[in-house]
Scaffold this active site. Structure first.
Site, PDB file in Angstrom:
ATOM      1  N   GLU B  55     -40.643 -59.425 -38.853  1.00  0.00           N
ATOM      2  CA  GLU B  55     -39.279 -58.847 -39.009  1.00  0.00           C
ATOM      3  C   GLU B  55     -38.193 -59.597 -38.501  1.00  0.00           C
ATOM      4  O   GLU B  55     -37.036 -59.544 -39.175  1.00  0.00           O
ATOM      5  CB  GLU B  55     -39.359 -57.471 -38.311  1.00  0.00           C
ATOM      6  CG  GLU B  55     -39.177 -57.385 -36.983  1.00  0.00           C
ATOM      7  CD  GLU B  55     -39.474 -56.098 -36.243  1.00  0.00           C
ATOM      8  OE1 GLU B  55     -39.685 -55.214 -36.494  1.00  0.00           O
ATOM      9  OE2 GLU B  55     -38.694 -56.141 -35.115  1.00  0.00           O
ATOM     10  N   SER B  56     -38.342 -60.262 -37.583  1.00  0.00           N
ATOM     11  CA  SER B  56     -37.210 -61.204 -37.004  1.00  0.00           C
ATOM     12  C   SER B  56     -36.597 -62.264 -37.977  1.00  0.00           C
ATOM     13  O   SER B  56     -35.580 -62.671 -37.645  1.00  0.00           O
ATOM     14  CB  SER B  56     -37.681 -61.954 -35.727  1.00  0.00           C
ATOM     15  OG  SER B  56     -38.867 -62.521 -36.073  1.00  0.00           O
TER      16      SER B  56
END
Lengths: 311, 266
Positions: B55-56
């Protein structure tokens, strides 16, 4: 007057009690040098935001600088729950901060809306959960549910966020403030651009010509930037791609220290309050752990192929 | 038929259970620990074309050490794309491209709802936990959600203290009522004792397989709701030789996965 200045000057001039700050970083590029200076200058009553907060937010909360936190998450990663964060929420030490809770979808979207000058933005998450049942200082303005004017479906709207100031740490910037970053971005780009003004902390100051050799890496243009601070090792104990790795040993030290109020205070005296600036911090690090430990964190070299923008 | 060595630890078995839920070509959002291990086992065995993202902002990372967080620097060199949350969560997940999401829960209930916010009363908590992070959007929007949890009467619950992330919410029809995308929701809860599936009609978690060393009775006893048992309930297939080989020789030569044993995954 030029924008290049010391961190002390940048924080004195641009961070004020009661402000709303976006603080960039996602373990990577945490602007720790700036955060330490904010705490040395005893700034108070801040509202802070970022998706996936970590040790830096925990420290600001523990130091009593924060009143409100627009949050999605806060933990110390492999070292577990944020100790200061827990003490604040569970026991009111040093005081109980107010939380407005969102998610890693809704918060970046709210910052994006702020950056784009939109009043609000629809998001597809949070529905059906308790995140819609808790409202704090944003009250009824936390979100709205409407029927879409296009197809009648139930739609959650969340408001744009426009922080007073963003503080980010990047690899390089020029003296005008054009800030260049590579590697994991988190919500740094939207957060910085949502803010009314930006302090750029960087590993190295480079020329405008250097920026122009790879302009696609610029995430904030100079006209948004009010201060540029060259601050090598400025994200430690977080990392900066191409410069140094995460310092897991230091992360463990912070976790163990912050287990107790006294331990946290001792840590703060040693690493923040009793330290003049980032240079002194780095010196203290080397004195305390040895040059070998410092050297071990430094990144190797693995250059990409230069890209050509010629036409 | 693949050989089944017996010298595995429970976290390795759980990682294999996760890997087996991934199909070739799936787009998978992974975190660290179990999820990363499970997704990579799949990639090295039956699902070489699974597409992994963090997700980063990272897509198709090629880390040379196990990532200790979704922001770990080892995810940067070699990735196919690096951007940020707006791209991975905002565009790919919200845009409907993610097939599989992995979530861990401090507390998980019979509808697969997850609590990572608070134990006890929200305003007067016993324990303040990290919060949603990417969990709520993953639970809301991924087509298939795999949940990792400890199996006891405290970690599993009839109803979570606080619903951070939606499973089937209040049961049949809830996700549809709230307008979550069709054909999304939890697929299994993988615990240190068993794999629980979700009944297509009641949306309640039921016992699918129990891990070697435990029994249907024990699992039922450790579950705080009236756990239904599948007609074809059987023992979980232990890690195959090739799965263990991938874990121990390629993904995690220092066997960092052992730390999960100290966290109760035994």
């Amino acid at each position: 007057m030029g924008k290049v200045m010391s961190m002390k000057e940048a924080i004195e001039r641009h961070v004020h009690n009661g402000q709303f700050l976006f603080i960039g970083g996602y373990i990577c590029r945490t602007p720790f040098a700036a955060i330490h200076e904010i705490l040395r200058q005893k700034k108070k009553d801040l509202t802070i935001t970022r998706s996936n907060a970590a040790d830096d937010f925990d420290m600001m909360i523990g130091a009593g600088a924060v009143s409100r936190f627009i949050s999605t998450f806060l933990s110390l990663g492999v070292y577990g729950l944020g100790r200061c964060y827990r003490r604040s929420i569970e026991k009111g030490i040093p005081h109980r901060i107010e939380l407005e809770e969102y998610t890693n979808l809704s918060l970046p979207m709210m910052l994006m809306a702020g950056a784009m000058g939109m009043p609000f933005v629809p998001v597809k998450d949070m529905v059906g959960t308790d995140l819609l049942n808790i409202k704090s200082f944003m009250g009824e303005g936390k979100y709205k549910i409407i029927e879409s004017p296009f197809d009648g479906t139930r739609t959650v709207l969340v408001p744009a966020l426009k922080p007073d100031l963003a503080i980010i740490h990047v690899q390089q910037a020029d003296k005008h403030g054009n800030a260049q970053m590579w590697g994991i971005g988190g919500d740094c780009k939207v957060g910085a651009n949502a803010a009314k003004k930006v302090i750029v902390s960087c590993e190295r100051l480079v020329s405008r010509e250097t920026v122009g050799k790879d302009p696609s890496r610029t995430i904030v243009p100079d006209f948004k930037v009010v201060a540029v601070v060259e601050e090598p090792f400025g994200a430690h104990p977080g990392y900066t791609p191409g410069f140094y790795d995460v310092d897991f040993a230091f992360g463990s030290l912070y976790q163990k220290s912050s287990d107790t109020v006294q331990g946290f205070e001792n840590f703060m005296n040693e690493w923040v309050y009793g330290i003049a600036d980032r240079t002194a911090y780095t010196q203290h690090y080397i004195e305390r752990f040895g040059y070998g430990a410092f050297k071990k964190l430094q990144a190797g070299f693995d250059y990409g192929y230069p890209v050509s923008y010629a036409y | 038929m693949s050989a089944h060595p017996t010298d595995y630890i429970k976290p390795e078995l759980m990682a294999c259970c996760g890997a087996r839920e991934i199909s070739d070509g799936d787009v998978v959002i992974v975190g660290t620990g179990f999820p990363a291990m499970a997704a990579n086992i799949a990639k090295y065995t039956h699902a070489p074309n699974a597409a992994l993202m963090q997700e980063s902002g990272v897509y198709d990372a090629r880390p040379l050490r196990p990532a200790l967080s979704v922001g770990d620097p080892c995810l940067n060199p070699g990735a196919a794309m690096i951007a940020g949350l707006v791209e991975v969560i905002g565009m790919f997940l919200q845009g409907g491209w993610v097939d599989v999401g992995f979530l861990a829960g401090s507390q998980v209930d019979k509808y697969g709802n997850i609590n990572t916010t608070v134990i006890g009363d929200y305003k007067n908590p016993k324990s303040r936990l990290p919060g949603s992070g990417g969990a709520n959007p993953i639970g809301s929007l991924a087509k298939k959600v795999l949940i990792i949890a400890l199996h006891d009467r405290r970690r599993l619950a009839e109803r979570v203290d606080f619903m951070t992330t939606p499973g089937y919410i209040d049961g049949p029809g809830s996700r549809e009522k709230w307008g979550l995308p069709p054909q999304t929701g939890p697929k299994v809860i993988i615990t240190n004792k068993a794999v629980l599936g979700f009944d297509t009609l009641t949306k309640e978690a039921y016992l699918q397989t129990y891990h070697p060393g435990t029994s249907v009775d024990e699992v039922v006893k450790l579950t705080p709701w009236d756990l239904k048992v599948a007609d074809d309930v059987h023992e979980t297939e232990p890690p195959r030789e090739e799965e263990l080989k991938v874990m121990r020789e390629i993904l995690d030569p220092h066997r960092m996965i052992r730390i999960y044993e100290s966290r109760g995954y035994v």
